[in-house]
Structure formats: structure tokens, C-alpha cells
Design a protein around this motif. Structure first.
Motif, PDB file in Angstrom:
ATOM      1  N   MET A 275      -5.422  19.654  23.114  1.00  0.00           N
ATOM      2  CA  MET A 275      -4.157  20.370  23.309  1.00  0.00           C
ATOM      3  C   MET A 275      -3.237  20.214  22.106  1.00  0.00           C
ATOM      4  SD  MET A 275      -3.211  19.587  27.302  1.00  0.00           S
ATOM      5  CE  MET A 275      -1.617  20.394  27.129  1.00  0.00           C
ATOM      6  N   ARG A 276      -2.884  18.979  21.810  1.00  0.00           N
ATOM      7  CA  ARG A 276      -1.982  18.723  20.684  1.00  0.00           C
ATOM      8  C   ARG A 276      -2.710  18.846  19.350  1.00  0.00           C
ATOM      9  NH1 ARG A 276       1.452  13.649  22.993  1.00  0.00           N
ATOM     10  NH2 ARG A 276      -0.615  13.162  23.768  1.00  0.00           N
ATOM     11  N   ARG A 277      -3.954  18.344  19.341  1.00  0.00           N
ATOM     12  CA  ARG A 277      -4.701  18.300  18.078  1.00  0.00           C
ATOM     13  C   ARG A 277      -4.971  19.687  17.503  1.00  0.00           C
ATOM     14  NH1 ARG A 277      -9.996  16.179  19.556  1.00  0.00           N
ATOM     15  NH2 ARG A 277     -10.529  18.391  19.824  1.00  0.00           N
ATOM     16  N   ASP A 278      -5.408  20.610  18.352  1.00  0.00           N
ATOM     17  CA  ASP A 278      -5.847  21.916  17.862  1.00  0.00           C
ATOM     18  C   ASP A 278      -4.841  23.040  18.094  1.00  0.00           C
ATOM     19  OD1 ASP A 278      -8.220  20.621  17.224  1.00  0.00           O
ATOM     20  OD2 ASP A 278      -9.178  21.150  19.127  1.00  0.00           O
TER      21      ASP A 278
ATOM     22  N   VAL B 212       0.013  22.222  21.666  1.00  0.00           N
ATOM     23  CA  VAL B 212       0.559  22.354  23.024  1.00  0.00           C
ATOM     24  C   VAL B 212       0.783  20.942  23.554  1.00  0.00           C
ATOM     25  CG1 VAL B 212       0.143  23.147  25.384  1.00  0.00           C
ATOM     26  CG2 VAL B 212      -0.614  24.540  23.449  1.00  0.00           C
ATOM     27  N   PHE B 213       2.032  20.620  23.863  1.00  0.00           N
ATOM     28  CA  PHE B 213       2.351  19.265  24.300  1.00  0.00           C
ATOM     29  C   PHE B 213       2.213  19.147  25.810  1.00  0.00           C
ATOM     30  CE2 PHE B 213       4.211  19.617  20.155  1.00  0.00           C
ATOM     31  CZ  PHE B 213       3.957  18.376  19.590  1.00  0.00           C
ATOM     32  N   PRO B 214       1.490  18.145  26.290  1.00  0.00           N
ATOM     33  CA  PRO B 214       1.225  18.011  27.725  1.00  0.00           C
ATOM     34  C   PRO B 214       2.505  17.855  28.541  1.00  0.00           C
ATOM     35  CG  PRO B 214      -0.150  16.513  26.442  1.00  0.00           C
ATOM     36  CD  PRO B 214       0.876  17.058  25.507  1.00  0.00           C
ATOM     37  N   GLY B 215       2.508  18.488  29.711  1.00  0.00           N
ATOM     38  CA  GLY B 215       3.615  18.359  30.643  1.00  0.00           C
ATOM     39  C   GLY B 215       3.146  17.661  31.911  1.00  0.00           C
TER      40      GLY B 215
ATOM     41  N   ASP C 275     -13.557  33.565  20.704  1.00  0.00           N
ATOM     42  CA  ASP C 275     -13.083  34.928  20.468  1.00  0.00           C
ATOM     43  C   ASP C 275     -11.748  34.971  19.734  1.00  0.00           C
ATOM     44  OD1 ASP C 275     -15.330  35.804  21.704  1.00  0.00           O
ATOM     45  OD2 ASP C 275     -14.348  36.662  23.468  1.00  0.00           O
ATOM     46  N   GLY C 276     -11.214  33.799  19.419  1.00  0.00           N
ATOM     47  CA  GLY C 276     -10.006  33.746  18.599  1.00  0.00           C
ATOM     48  C   GLY C 276      -8.704  33.789  19.367  1.00  0.00           C
ATOM     49  N   LEU C 277      -8.758  33.650  20.698  1.00  0.00           N
ATOM     50  CA  LEU C 277      -7.539  33.691  21.496  1.00  0.00           C
ATOM     51  C   LEU C 277      -7.124  32.259  21.832  1.00  0.00           C
ATOM     52  CD1 LEU C 277      -5.709  35.925  22.617  1.00  0.00           C
ATOM     53  CD2 LEU C 277      -6.894  35.706  24.789  1.00  0.00           C
ATOM     54  N   ALA C 278      -5.910  31.901  21.490  1.00  0.00           N
ATOM     55  CA  ALA C 278      -5.438  30.533  21.699  1.00  0.00           C
ATOM     56  C   ALA C 278      -5.020  30.319  23.144  1.00  0.00           C
ATOM     57  CB  ALA C 278      -4.261  30.242  20.772  1.00  0.00           C
ATOM     58  N   PRO C 279      -5.537  29.290  23.803  1.00  0.00           N
ATOM     59  CA  PRO C 279      -5.098  28.973  25.161  1.00  0.00           C
ATOM     60  C   PRO C 279      -3.648  28.518  25.163  1.00  0.00           C
ATOM     61  CG  PRO C 279      -6.527  27.240  24.311  1.00  0.00           C
ATOM     62  CD  PRO C 279      -6.559  28.352  23.302  1.00  0.00           C
ATOM     63  N   ASN C 280      -2.944  28.788  26.249  1.00  0.00           N
ATOM     64  CA  ASN C 280      -1.548  28.367  26.337  1.00  0.00           C
ATOM     65  C   ASN C 280      -1.382  27.215  27.320  1.00  0.00           C
ATOM     66  OD1 ASN C 280      -1.640  29.508  28.899  1.00  0.00           O
ATOM     67  ND2 ASN C 280      -0.449  31.316  28.352  1.00  0.00           N
ATOM     68  N   TYR C 281      -0.164  26.881  27.614  1.00  0.00           N
ATOM     69  CA  TYR C 281       0.173  25.756  28.506  1.00  0.00           C
ATOM     70  C   TYR C 281      -0.528  25.887  29.854  1.00  0.00           C
ATOM     71  CZ  TYR C 281       3.398  22.419  30.817  1.00  0.00           C
ATOM     72  OH  TYR C 281       3.952  21.354  31.503  1.00  0.00           O
ATOM     73  N   VAL C 282      -0.492  27.109  30.436  1.00  0.00           N
ATOM     74  CA  VAL C 282      -1.076  27.337  31.761  1.00  0.00           C
ATOM     75  C   VAL C 282      -2.599  27.287  31.700  1.00  0.00           C
ATOM     76  CG1 VAL C 282      -1.207  28.938  33.713  1.00  0.00           C
ATOM     77  CG2 VAL C 282       0.922  28.699  32.445  1.00  0.00           C
TER      78      VAL C 282
END
Length: 485
Positions: free
Chosen positions: A238-241, A244-247, A206-213
Motif C-alpha cells: 500500500m505505502r510502498r508502491d 496509500v496510507f492504511p486507515g 493493466d496499469g490501473l492503481a488500486p485505491n483506498y477501498v
């Protein structure tokens, strides 16, 4: 402004107090509070409401409540700030008490009130109250916008009714990343990993980017459902697309996922090679729990040393490590760990379980005898455990800390764990066929998990337990987690 000798107004103080709240600037805010009292604006309802919000956000609930109680006329802003303050600082019971007081006072509620109390219901597992709030919203034709809708989804998901959470989610006109994440989290907590993944992929389509959470929720869902390959692909994306850098939370999920599935060497390699800095204590805890689950005591002992070195002041680590050594037959190390705890003045974290009946919460701790029905509860529990034993239940004595030496004492300690007491109370005070729901602040232990499965069979009741990590739906002698938790 102060240097220019311009006298602040009530509007000035309201704005400055809000700024202090946003920055969590407690010291500066206290100075501003002194100016407020000295300037005669201490009785202004807007300034007072701002002070309640400020102290609540800064975690000083005692002062926030003093200001709130002294208000001659409490605005809806003050009520909402105090309720949210309790909820955000983990005092859910106090938040519910205050909300009930608000209802009795006839104060007209708004959307912010509902968001605050729904978050509280999600925190403490108060499904009955959450349903009442939802009914009130519907009866009074409140607009269920994306914020309120997300709160309802979160409440139902965290209170054990994931089906209702999905109904609310599907009825929402708009969905933001918070709404999607709330629904994914709900599925993950109940072990519906496939459904969580499907929703995650739909969100992306649907075009919505997932965030860290969002990524934490998806990876946790994969861990609880044993979806290793799928979880590894999500982690890589996460990083590739999405850059978002893993925590730490993502690392814990990956170690948990690999460890639960028995890939201990791969999980340990992940810790050593994939985490750029020093692994957080939570990572070592997940690794140690996996070693315990799969009885790899050699690796577990090595991990235990890393855990104690990473956070030497946390008593829960010592308990976990002590039990790992005991299960591995290293009683010399058990004694060593126990002595370190005594030397540091540490005590095991107290576990408790909460059950809600008729919109009232009842809390139980292990061996609790403070309840008004204590005698009946213990007698009923003894009879119930006898039936469970006849049905094949045998205590898992590795679930009690190994400072209890005698077998009979261990069995007694296990029998009176908080979740067993809460369930006995619920069974005593509800009609046959009623579903029992409890919330526990720690992970459910192996023995209680085994016992509750048998309880569900001998009582013909469905028992729902929300522990620190996930939901367990016990029915007809089986658990929804498939003994994979």
C-alpha cells in the motif's frame, strides 16, 4: 447577490440548493428553502427536485418525502433523488416501494434510476428485483457504461450470484477502479480469496492503481480465505508502491486475518505496534472475536477491557464482552457487565433477517410472531429442528446471551433466531429444490451456522445466507466458508 438586492430566479435557487446538498449544509439549505417559499418559486419542478435531493443527501428523509409528495408533476430527477436518498440512508425497503410506485406510474426510467435501484438491491439482497432491472436494461437497449456496469457487478456480487457478476464484468467495454473493486469485493464476500487476488494483480498489470477501498476489499478477501502471507504482502505494498496510507478499515482487516488464522500474538502485536494512534473500537472488536474463536480467554479478557474503554456507549460491545467472560468462566464479570448495561439503559442490537419471494421482502426478528403464517412457520420449524437433531445437530448454547440462565430457555431462544424463521418461511413457500436466500443484519451466530448446515442436508436444499461480513453457501451439510468466518 442578496446584499445587492437582486431577485433570485428559479435557476438561482436550483444552483444554490445543489451547492447546499453537495456541502451537506442543512442549516443554510433550510434558510434557502424559506427564501424559495417567500419568493414564489416553491412550485417550480426543478427547484422542488433540487430540494428533494438536498434533504435526501442531508439525511432528512421526512422533509424530502414531504416535498416529493407535494410535487404536482414529479420529474425523473425527483424520482431518482428520492430513491437514492432512501438507499444512501439505509432505507432500502422504502426505496424499493418507491421504485415500484414509479414503475406503476409509467415514468420513463434512465440510467440514474437503474444505478439507484441496483444499489438498493445490493443493500437489501433483492436479487429478483435486480435481475428484473437487468432484463429491462437489456430489453430496452440501454448503454451499459462503466457506471451502470459497475452497479450490476456490485448488485450480483452482493446478492449472492458471483458468477453472474463476473459475466457482467467481463462483458464491460471499459473498467475503472470502481468496477475492478466491485468484482474483487464480490469474490471476497463469497470466500474466493484466490480469485480476488488474481483479479487484483491483473488490475495492477493493466496499469490501473488500486485505491483506498480496493485495498480494503483485497485484505478482506485474504482474511476470509486464510491467505495470511498474501495479505501481509498486499498490506506492505500500500505505502510502498501506491502511497496509500492504511486507515482503520485496513487495520481491522489485518487483525481479523491474523486472528482468524490463529496468530493471536502476532495480531495483538500488530495492534500495539503498527497502529500509530489509539486503536479504533472496530480493531479491538476484531481482536476479541479472534480470541473467542480460538478460546484464548486470558487474552480475550484483556482485550475486552480495551474495547469497553474505547467505546463505552456501544451496547454490542457489552454483549460480546459478556459472552467472552461467560465462556471463560468469569461469571462475576458477566454480572458486572450486565449491570453496567442496565445502568446505562442499553439494549442489545436487534437482529433481523430478510427473505425475498416474488419480488417482495419479508422481515423476521428473533421470536417474531407478527407474520401472517406464524403458526405454520413455528410448527414447520419445530419439525425441521427435530429432524436436524436426529441427524446429529446439538445446540451451541454459547451463541445466546448469558442473561438467559436455564438451558431449556436458551435452546428455545436459539431455535427462534431470525435466520431460522426466515429459512423456515422460505422452505414452506417454495418448490422443492429452490435455492433459499436470506440477508441478516448481524453476523450469523455459531448455532445458526451449525443448524443451517444440517438443514441443507435434511431438506436437500441449497441455502445462501449473507450476514454482516460475508456470504455462506450451505449445501449437503457443508458451508462454503469451511467453518472459517
Amino acid at each position: 447577490m442578496m446584499l445587492a438586492d437582486v431577485a433570485p430566479s428559479n435557476y438561482t435557487f436550483t444552483a444554490v440548493v445543489k451547492a447546499c446538498a453537495d456541502l451537506a449544509a442543512l442549516r443554510v439549505g433550510r434558510v434557502v428553502h424559506s427564501h424559495i417559499l417567500g419568493s414564489g418559486h416553491g412550485s417550480d419542478p426543478f427547484v422542488q427536485a433540487g430540494l428533494v435531493a438536498f434533504y435526501s443527501k442531508c439525511g432528512d428523509l421526512d422533509v424530502a418525502r414531504k416535498v416529493f409528495d407535494k410535487m404536482p408533476e414529479r420529474t425523473i430527477i425527483a424520482w431518482n433523488a428520492m430513491i437514492s436518498g432512501y438507499e444512501q440512508n439505509g432505507s432500502g425497503t422504502e426505496a424499493i416501494k418507491l421504485f415500484n410506485q414509479m414503475v406503476e406510474s409509467g415514468v420513463e426510467m434512465d440510467s440514474a434510476t437503474f444505478v439507484g435501484v441496483l444499489s438498493t438491491c445490493a443493500q437489501v439482497g433483492a436479487l429478483e428485483l435486480g435481475c428484473w432491472v437487468h432484463d429491462h436494461i437489456v430489453r430496452n437497449s440501454f448503454d451499459v457504461n462503466v457506471v451502470l456496469g459497475s452497479s450490476l457487478v456490485n448488485m450480483y456480487g452482493r446478492c449472492g450470484n458471483v458468477k453472474k457478476a463476473r459475466e457482467v464484468f467481463d462483458s464491460m467495454k471499459d473498467h475503472n477502479v470502481v468496477a475492478w473493486t466491485a468484482m474483487i469485493t464480490g469474490y471476497g464476500m463469497h470466500g474466493y480469496g484466490r480469485e480476488a487476488l488474481e483479479l487484483f494483480h491483473r488490475m495492477r498489470r493493466d496499469g490501473l492503481a488500486p485505491n483506498y477501498v480496493t485495498f480494503i476489499s483485497v485484505l478482506s478477501a485474504c482474511a476470509h480465505a486464510g491467505l495470511v502471507a498474501e495479505g501481509q504482502e498486499v498490506f506492505a505494498s500500500m505505502r510502498r508502491d501506491y502511497k496509500v496510507f492504511p486507515g482503520t478499515e485496513h487495520h481491522v482487516c489485518m487483525v481479523d486475518m491474523l486472528g482468524r488464522s490463529g496468530f493471536l500474538d502476532q495480531a495483538y502485536s500488530f495492534v500495539r505496534e503498527e497502529i500509530p494512534s489509539k486503536p479504533a473500537p472496530a480493531v479491538w472488536t476484531a481482536m476479541l472475536a479472534a480470541c473467542k474463536m480460538h478460546k484464548n480467554f486470558d487474552l480475550g479478557v484483556e482485550v475486552a477491557e480495551h474495547l469497553l474503554a474505547s467505546e463505552p456507549e456501544n451496547p454490542s460491545h457489552y454483549v460480546l464482552v459478556s459472552n467472552m467472560y461467560a465462556l471463560g468462566g468469569r461469571m462475576d464479570r458477566v454480572e458486572h457487565v450486565r449491570n453496567r448495561m442496565i445502568h446505562r439503559g442499553m439494549k442489545k442490537q436487534v437482529g433481523y433477517s430478510v427473505i425475498e419471494l416474488d419480488q417482495k421482502a419479508y422481515l423476521f426478528s428473533m421470536g417474531d410472531k407478527s407474520h401472517f403464517q406464524t403458526r405454520e412457520i413455528y410448527r414447520y420449524l419445530d419439525e425441521l429442528m427435530l429432524k436436524c437433531s436426529e441427524a446429529g445437530y446439538a445446540p451451541a448454547q454459547g451463541s445466546v446471551m448469558h442473561e438467559v440462565e436455564e438451558e431449556e430457555e436458551r435452546e428455545y431462544a436459539l431455535r427462534h433466531h431470525s435466520e431460522k424463521l426466515a429459512i423456515a418461511f422460505g422452505l414452506l413457500n417454495t418448490e422443492p429444490g429452490t435455492r433459499i436466500r436470506i440477508v441478516k443484519n448481524l453476523r450469523v451466530c455459531e448455532d445458526c451456522h451449525l443448524a443451517i448446515k444440517v438443514m441443507s442436508s435434511v431438506t436437500q436444499r441449497e441455502i445462501v445466507v449473507r450476514d454482516k461480513l460475508r456470504f455462506h453457501h450451505f449445501k449437503d451439510g457443508a458451508c462454503s466458508c469451511g467453518d472459517y468466518w
